[in-house]
Design a protein around this motif. Structure first.
Motif, PDB file in Angstrom:
ATOM      1  N   UNK A   1      -2.024   4.631   3.807  1.00  0.00           N
ATOM      2  CA  UNK A   1      -2.234   4.216   5.178  1.00  0.00           C
ATOM      3  C   UNK A   1      -2.327   5.303   6.018  1.00  0.00           C
ATOM      4  N   UNK A   2      -1.581   6.362   5.898  1.00  0.00           N
ATOM      5  CA  UNK A   2      -1.562   7.561   6.806  1.00  0.00           C
ATOM      6  C   UNK A   2      -2.834   8.467   6.164  1.00  0.00           C
ATOM      7  N   UNK A   3      -3.992   7.674   6.182  1.00  0.00           N
ATOM      8  CA  UNK A   3      -5.004   8.497   5.693  1.00  0.00           C
ATOM      9  C   UNK A   3      -5.472   9.758   6.259  1.00  0.00           C
ATOM     10  N   UNK A   4      -5.840  10.963   5.436  1.00  0.00           N
ATOM     11  CA  UNK A   4      -6.027  12.186   6.064  1.00  0.00           C
ATOM     12  C   UNK A   4      -7.617  12.021   6.515  1.00  0.00           C
ATOM     13  N   UNK A   5      -7.801  12.651   7.610  1.00  0.00           N
ATOM     14  CA  UNK A   5      -9.213  12.863   7.923  1.00  0.00           C
ATOM     15  C   UNK A   5      -9.792  14.036   7.217  1.00  0.00           C
ATOM     16  N   UNK A   6      -8.830  15.277   7.469  1.00  0.00           N
ATOM     17  CA  UNK A   6      -9.471  16.518   7.038  1.00  0.00           C
ATOM     18  C   UNK A   6      -8.540  17.244   5.975  1.00  0.00           C
ATOM     19  N   UNK A   7      -8.882  18.039   4.907  1.00  0.00           N
ATOM     20  CA  UNK A   7      -8.282  18.770   4.163  1.00  0.00           C
ATOM     21  C   UNK A   7      -7.565  20.126   4.762  1.00  0.00           C
ATOM     22  N   UNK A   8      -6.793  20.617   4.213  1.00  0.00           N
ATOM     23  CA  UNK A   8      -5.988  21.731   5.030  1.00  0.00           C
ATOM     24  C   UNK A   8      -4.966  21.491   5.771  1.00  0.00           C
ATOM     25  N   UNK A   9      -4.053  22.555   6.184  1.00  0.00           N
ATOM     26  CA  UNK A   9      -2.968  22.236   6.771  1.00  0.00           C
ATOM     27  C   UNK A   9      -3.000  22.729   8.161  1.00  0.00           C
TER      28      UNK A   9
ATOM     29  N   UNK B   1       0.785  -1.276   0.128  1.00  0.00           N
ATOM     30  CA  UNK B   1       0.106   0.084   0.107  1.00  0.00           C
ATOM     31  C   UNK B   1       1.056   1.400  -0.127  1.00  0.00           C
ATOM     32  N   UNK B   2       0.092   2.378  -0.334  1.00  0.00           N
ATOM     33  CA  UNK B   2       1.185   3.694  -0.529  1.00  0.00           C
ATOM     34  C   UNK B   2       0.823   4.331   1.149  1.00  0.00           C
ATOM     35  N   UNK B   3       2.034   5.091   1.229  1.00  0.00           N
ATOM     36  CA  UNK B   3       1.918   5.735   2.522  1.00  0.00           C
ATOM     37  C   UNK B   3       0.680   6.582   2.693  1.00  0.00           C
ATOM     38  N   UNK B   4       0.385   7.477   1.639  1.00  0.00           N
ATOM     39  CA  UNK B   4      -0.931   8.125   1.425  1.00  0.00           C
ATOM     40  C   UNK B   4      -1.980   7.294   1.860  1.00  0.00           C
TER      41      UNK B   4
ATOM     42  N   UNK C   1     -12.441  18.906  12.640  1.00  0.00           N
ATOM     43  CA  UNK C   1     -13.010  18.950  11.193  1.00  0.00           C
ATOM     44  C   UNK C   1     -13.042  20.610  10.914  1.00  0.00           C
TER      45      UNK C   1
END
Lengths: 467, 350
Positions: free
Chosen positions: A269-277, A264-267, A313
């Motif tokens: 696996x480390x799936x983001x919950x929210x957009x933005x920084x 699997x890719x890092x993205x 969120x």
């Protein structure tokens, strides 16, 4: 003419002074064993590919002689070091070399577990029935009655046990591919040892797994004998306790298949919950401190998480801090949630602005900590025996009843969420919490419908009865 | 991109973005989620995860992996970290990079699983034998659990030295928003020192033994010079210190409590500030002295004055009052307790 051994350095420069001789005593087995290993490495053409892990003790200086990559391990840990190496360079050849105190005593479990895992390295175990360099002390392999510096009256098997038969122990394990006990006490035996050492290295070259060779070896200095006498001790005394034999050779068998893990890719696996920084400060958002409490299993931690997720969120600063450990396995559970417009200080809460209590112990424990102006909501069926501090608003709420009436009796926590929304204690639109609630059941989609029904019913009840 | 993550998971995420190749570890509360997440995340990424038979094995597996020039990590808590100390010394002596995470629990002995900071001396002073130092970074948020893990790998590799992330049970168990790192850390080619079973590294040797006293001493001096050179990596944070009369100082989760206390004191019109060391070794000595100049100091910690002793050690002048507010045994110090002590000091000095 002396023919230079293949696989050794041309000159032993790592030792100052002596260039062509080893540091081993006359009649010692280490020099012979290392020569056999060196020649086998050279003949198999594997010097470039080999990492050799040397132990402590007399053989600590293998790296003076063996012309390959060299790593010196701590006392007893050559096997663990080799296990680490083979896990990161699985296609290379790793060799660990240990004495009997090193492997049989302090590092026994590391060697045993490496053998049990079938870690792919060649493991050479030099057994001379005592500690050599350290000063002739008793080893696990010391013979019954044998005198050493720490068994001056002879090894007493009543208090120190029998000589440890490592091959016989390892032969109980499934994963070793090869186990043999050999000796270097005389030339006939050396030829057999040569074959076993080669076999162990060939198994590595072919990537077949763990190979263990125990080598009985004379130590004239500590056996208090000349070279011949020490060799005779090995052949006549030691072999009685440690018979020479091939215990197993499974190099022709198919190894077990590993469980395949899909890449699997890092993205992913480390799936983001929210957009933005990074989160900006929000001066309009007031800081609120929530304490959720009840029995483990009432969904207290999840209730806090749904609120924390919704606030996160929305780009607010949020911390969620649970009680953990034995408490979560039966007794009371609680979590603290802080929602703020600026960086949060303490994630632990002394004085919650909002207390939600689902059982009596929690209500009694936390109600007195709510400051004036604060709000406490508790499950209606819990008897309120404590007195609320002055200035604290207290709401009993029929969370369990609403949950049961709406077909989701376990969703009393969701009912309390609805109540909090409706009382305006979350400073967030109900829709945000509804969405967070749905997200929280991502792994159990069947529960979404029932929880939403409870959520809406609780909001309706709170609107009618509490506002 | 952001994630709502537990502190322990953030460590694993940081390790992934640091390019960590292998995890070797033994489970222990309150650090186990690091192993759980590494066990789940590492194999699909082609990274190695191995549950070792004990902490001693784990640290020596790291020694092996580091010898091959690979980045490895482990995570544990007090009792397990104690068991790893010999290995830390070997890693330092052989100049190998590795990252050890200590999610501190309560001691001594078995203690309990509540938060404490009693491993300070073991971490910062070097709990193993010999004249060595570990790099020690102390996060105070979920974000820093991730970011300082990356930094630990970076510094471990740069200085070829073990680096310790000194966290505590609060930081390991709490959840906060985590801004996910962008891109995997780049690293230098280790060919000139590692031993990985190829022609380029065949001549290399990993060891920490020098039989000649002069050579062993030279090795020691070289290490001391290296530790000195790390000083430029010191990290700290000063919060509302400029006009403060009282300086609170704390690290890790205690610094979070002190931040709340400083804000509350300021709301009362009392001038307090907070100095938080982020690196405990190298210690941000200059920054501490700047923050503390002319101020009384209240040290707040979850241990028996171990951090207070270092604050004293690093202050050039200690002519002002310096007090300790601390709890142990798994009890958090409350904001109220810190406020009480701070108010008493501020009132006593006016």
């Amino acid at each position: 003419m002396i023919v230079r051994s293949q696989g050794f350095y041309p000159e032993f420069e790592r030792k100052a002074g002596r260039k062509r001789t080893t540091h081993y005593c006359a009649g010692c087995g280490h020099g012979i064993i290392q020569k056999l290993i060196a020649e086998a490495m050279a003949d198999l053409g594997i010097q470039d590919d080999t990492v050799f892990v040397s132990p402590v003790g007399c053989a600590a200086f293998c790296y003076y002689y063996l012309d390959c990559g060299n790593v010196a391990g701590p006392h007893g840990r050559a096997a663990a070091v080799a296990s680490g190496l083979v896990r990161v360079i699985p296609d290379k050849i790793v060799v660990a070399y240990q004495g009997d105190g090193d492997l049989g005593a302090i590092g026994f479990n590391n060697a045993f577990q490496a053998a049990n895992r079938g870690d792919g390295f060649a493991h050479f175990f030099v057994n001379n029935a005592l500690y050599g360099m350290t000063g002739g002390q008793m080893a696990p392999t010391t013979l019954a009655g044998q005198k050493t510096t720490t068994s001056p009256y002879g090894r007493d098997v009543v208090s120190t046990g029998e000589p440890l038969k490592v091959c016989e122990v390892f032969d109980q394990l499934e994963r070793p591919v090869y186990i043999e006990r050999v000796s270097v006490a005389d030339s006939k035996r050396i030829m057999k040892a040569r074959k076993a050492i080669r076999k162990a290295l060939e198994i590595q070259k072919e990537g077949k797994g763990y190979a263990f060779v125990e080598i009985l070896s004379p130590c004239p200095t500590n056996m208090k004998a000349d070279a011949m006498g020490a060799a005779a001790f090995v052949s006549e005394e030691m072999e009685r306790a440690f018979p020479l034999r091939l215990f197993r050779d499974r190099s022709g068998e198919e190894p077990p298949r590993p469980i395949e893990v899909e890449a699997r890719s890092i993205d992913d696996i480390v799936s983001a919950d929210y957009e933005g920084d990074a989160i900006d400060d929000l001066p309009d958002v007031r800081e609120r401190r929530y304490k959720f409490s009840g029995f483990g299993g009432q969904g207290i931690l999840s209730l806090g998480l749904v609120i924390a997720d919704a606030a996160s969120e929305m780009g607010r600063h949020v911390s969620w801090f649970p009680s953990y450990g034995p408490e979560q396995r039966g007794g009371s559970a609680s979590c603290s949630v802080v929602v703020s417009g600026r960086e949060i200080g303490s994630p632990a809460i002394d004085h919650p602005d909002v207390l939600v209590a689902m059982n009596q112990p929690s209500l009694e424990r936390f109600l007195p900590t709510v400051p004036p102006g604060g709000v406490a909501i508790y499950e209606e069926s819990v008897p309120l025996e404590a007195t609320a501090p002055e200035g604290v608003t207290v709401h009993p709420f029929p969370a369990s009843r609403i949950a049961a009436e709406n077909g989701a009796p376990k969703a009393a926590n969701t009912a309390l969420l609805g109540c909090l929304v409706e009382l305006g204690l979350l400073d967030m639109p109900g829709e945000e919490l509804r969405r967070a609630l749905v997200r929280s059941f991502a792994a159990k989609p069947k529960l979404v419908e029932g929880n939403l029904a409870v959520f809406e019913a609780a909001r309706g009840h709170a609107r009618r009865e509490l506002l | 991109m952001r994630k709502f993550a537990k502190g322990n998971e953030a460590v694993t995420i940081g390790a992934i973005y640091a390019g960590c190749d292998a995890y070797f570890g033994y489970p222990i509360t309150p650090a186990s989620e690091i192993a759980h997440t590494a066990a789940e995340y590492f194999p699909p990424l082609g990274k190695e995860f191995l549950q070792a038979e004990c902490e001693t094995a784990a640290i020596n597996m790291m020694y092996g992996a580091a010898s091959a020039g690979k980045l490895s990590m482990t995570a544990s808590s007090g009792p397990g970290i104690s068991l790893m100390q010999e290995g830390m010394s070997y890693l330092a002596g052989a100049q190998l990079p590795a990252v050890v995470v200590d999610v501190m629990r309560t001691g001594p002995g078995l203690g309990n699983i509540g938060p404490e900071q009693g491993d300070y001396n073991m971490a910062v002073k070097g709990g193993g034998h010999g004249n060595y130092r570990s790099i020690v970074l102390a996060p105070n948020s979920v974000q820093e659990m991730c970011d300082l893990t990356v930094r630990c790998f970076e510094l471990a590799l740069r200085y070829r030295n073990p680096a310790l992330l000194l966290a505590d049970a609060v930081l390991g168990q709490m959840m906060e928003s985590l801004t996910i790192p962008q891109g995997v850390m780049e690293r230098e080619d280790p060919s000139d020192w590692c031993v990985r079973g190829d022609p380029d590294t065949r001549e290399n040797l990993i060891c920490s033994i020098y039989l000649e006293p002069d050579l062993q001493e030279r090795h020691n001096w070289m290490l001391q010079d290296k530790y000195e050179s790390m000083q430029k990596e010191a990290m700290s944070e000063s919060y509302r210190c400029e006009d403060a009369e009282l300086l609170l100082t704390a690290y890790g989760s205690c610094a979070r409590i002190c931040r709340s206390a400083v804000d509350a004191l300021r709301d009362e019109g009392l001038r307090a500030g907070l100095f938080r060391p982020i690196s405990l070794y190298p210690f941000p000595r200059e920054e501490l002295n700047r923050a503390a100049a002319g101020k009384e100091v209240l040290v707040v910690e979850l241990s028996n004055g171990q951090y207070r002793d270092d604050v004293r050690l690093h202050l050039d002048a200690c002519d002002k009052r310096l007090e300790l507010a601390n709890r142990m045994g798994g009890n958090m110090i409350s904001v109220d307790e810190v406020l009480g002590r701070a108010r008493a000091m501020l009132e006593g000095s006016s």
